[in-house]
Design a protein around this motif. Sequence first.
Motif, PDB file in Angstrom:
ATOM      1  N   ASP A   1      -9.228   4.817  10.140  1.00  0.00           N
ATOM      2  CA  ASP A   1      -9.010   5.471   9.027  1.00  0.00           C
ATOM      3  C   ASP A   1      -8.092   4.935   8.256  1.00  0.00           C
ATOM      4  OD1 ASP A   1     -11.215   6.944   9.704  1.00  0.00           O
ATOM      5  OD2 ASP A   1     -10.074   8.641  10.638  1.00  0.00           O
TER       6      ASP A   1
ATOM      7  N   ARG B   1      -8.925   0.677   0.309  1.00  0.00           N
ATOM      8  CA  ARG B   1      -9.169   1.300  -0.938  1.00  0.00           C
ATOM      9  C   ARG B   1      -8.181   1.226  -1.689  1.00  0.00           C
ATOM     10  NH1 ARG B   1     -11.928   5.052   2.711  1.00  0.00           N
ATOM     11  NH2 ARG B   1     -10.000   6.503   2.575  1.00  0.00           N
ATOM     12  N   ARG B   2      -6.837   1.492  -1.454  1.00  0.00           N
ATOM     13  CA  ARG B   2      -5.757   1.589  -2.201  1.00  0.00           C
ATOM     14  C   ARG B   2      -5.316  -0.038  -2.830  1.00  0.00           C
ATOM     15  NH1 ARG B   2      -3.300   4.946   1.592  1.00  0.00           N
ATOM     16  NH2 ARG B   2      -2.120   3.155   2.546  1.00  0.00           N
TER      17      ARG B   2
ATOM     18  N   ARG C   1      -8.051  -2.208  -3.445  1.00  0.00           N
ATOM     19  CA  ARG C   1      -9.074  -2.506  -4.315  1.00  0.00           C
ATOM     20  C   ARG C   1      -8.698  -1.846  -5.664  1.00  0.00           C
ATOM     21  NH1 ARG C   1     -12.575  -1.989   0.472  1.00  0.00           N
ATOM     22  NH2 ARG C   1     -12.955   0.242  -0.234  1.00  0.00           N
ATOM     23  N   ARG C   2      -8.159  -0.684  -5.619  1.00  0.00           N
ATOM     24  CA  ARG C   2      -7.601   0.149  -6.802  1.00  0.00           C
ATOM     25  C   ARG C   2      -6.483  -0.723  -7.611  1.00  0.00           C
ATOM     26  NH1 ARG C   2      -8.479   4.832  -3.959  1.00  0.00           N
ATOM     27  NH2 ARG C   2      -6.351   5.225  -3.646  1.00  0.00           N
TER      28      ARG C   2
ATOM     29  N   ARG D   1      -9.245   1.757   6.612  1.00  0.00           N
ATOM     30  CA  ARG D   1      -9.768   2.091   5.232  1.00  0.00           C
ATOM     31  C   ARG D   1      -9.176   2.466   4.070  1.00  0.00           C
ATOM     32  NH1 ARG D   1     -13.189   4.941   9.127  1.00  0.00           N
ATOM     33  NH2 ARG D   1     -14.776   3.691  10.041  1.00  0.00           N
ATOM     34  N   ALA D   2      -8.154   3.290   4.220  1.00  0.00           N
ATOM     35  CA  ALA D   2      -7.378   3.981   3.023  1.00  0.00           C
ATOM     36  C   ALA D   2      -6.637   2.612   2.617  1.00  0.00           C
ATOM     37  CB  ALA D   2      -6.546   4.841   3.749  1.00  0.00           C
TER      38      ALA D   2
END
Length: 384
Positions: free
Chosen positions: A373, A380-381, A383-384, A376-377
């Motif tokens: 997890d 995601r950060r 990609r942003r 994954r977090a």
Amino acid sequence: MTDLALTGLSSRPGQAWGGVRLVPLVRERPIEDLRLDARLYDAEFGVVQVDSRTAYFSYIPHGFVANWTRDGTPAAAYGTQLRGPQERDRTPDRMSLRFHRRMARRTDRNRLRFLPLHLALEGYLALHFGGPEIAWEEWSHRAISRGLSPRVEEAYTGAAVSGLEDALRVFEIHRGQCGVLVYVADALAAVFVVPHPDDYRALHATLVHDLYGELIYHYAMFGGPVPDFRARIANETVRSLADLRAQARRQQDEWAAFHDQVMAGGLLGTDYTYQRVYEMGGYRLSRFLPPFERQRENHIGELITDSAGQLAYLKTFRLSENQVRRGHLLTRLAAGNWNVADTAVMLGVTEPELGLRIEAAGFGHLLRQDVLDHYRAQARRGRR
């Protein structure tokens, strides 16, 4: 590590049938003191007890029996043994099983029963099967205690490869033929070599019962017919029957060189890691693994060679890109002592990227859920 050579064999012009091309391999001198025959089983789904803690489950329609002599005298094969299924009541939710003791097992003084192709597939499935050797904090308790068990891969029988069964049925067997290279959409699917032409004639049809990779299945499904290579001899070069023979021989030699260097180059031009399985007289049964290089051909297989390195038996399986990716990932993790951070540096990626690669390869259950997890977090950060 060393490469693979078709020592003692020469390629002959291939025959095309739809999208399937079969290239025969011929021996000038057949091997007389080692012979192979098939043993067909009444249950196609088999369970092999590899060792006291490991079992291998697969579609196993037949086994091979190797007969050899210690003094070099000719050995006669018993011949292909055909046995029909026993009459029994079967319910829809039950499948017949056959239990085998080990992949290769001696059945008599000069007879060895082994399971063709499954010997190689079990070697691939057992790749770093034990999992992490050090209890790094990223790995789950299951990874430490059970390793990669169970380890599962998918394959297709030859009967599911479009055009293969018809190609094998109409294929013309050459005099002295002891093997064949199977191409689908001109991608090398498999190689099969035996010691003697009589063995090949008896075992030729077993190719349709072998297993083939996902790539080959899709190539056969969506690929079109392959062109036939035809010899072209200029009229002005022929003035006699001897000239015609010389030109025909030249065309045959040019085809063999092109085939071995180009069409079979992905198999023959690769370094393999070999594992000895069994010694039988003057012969050695081994299996091999490729270097798992991405974006290129990777084959696993098994072979029997004599003391001089001459190839007596060979059977190969082409891995799909996903299977290569899994092998590459496991090999890199093992080289990095299963330390995710160190392995990420070795691969030139971030630790979260490697964690997600592990998950995409089907090994996500080996990582602790909170660690996964977290990866994954972080992704995601990023990609942003």
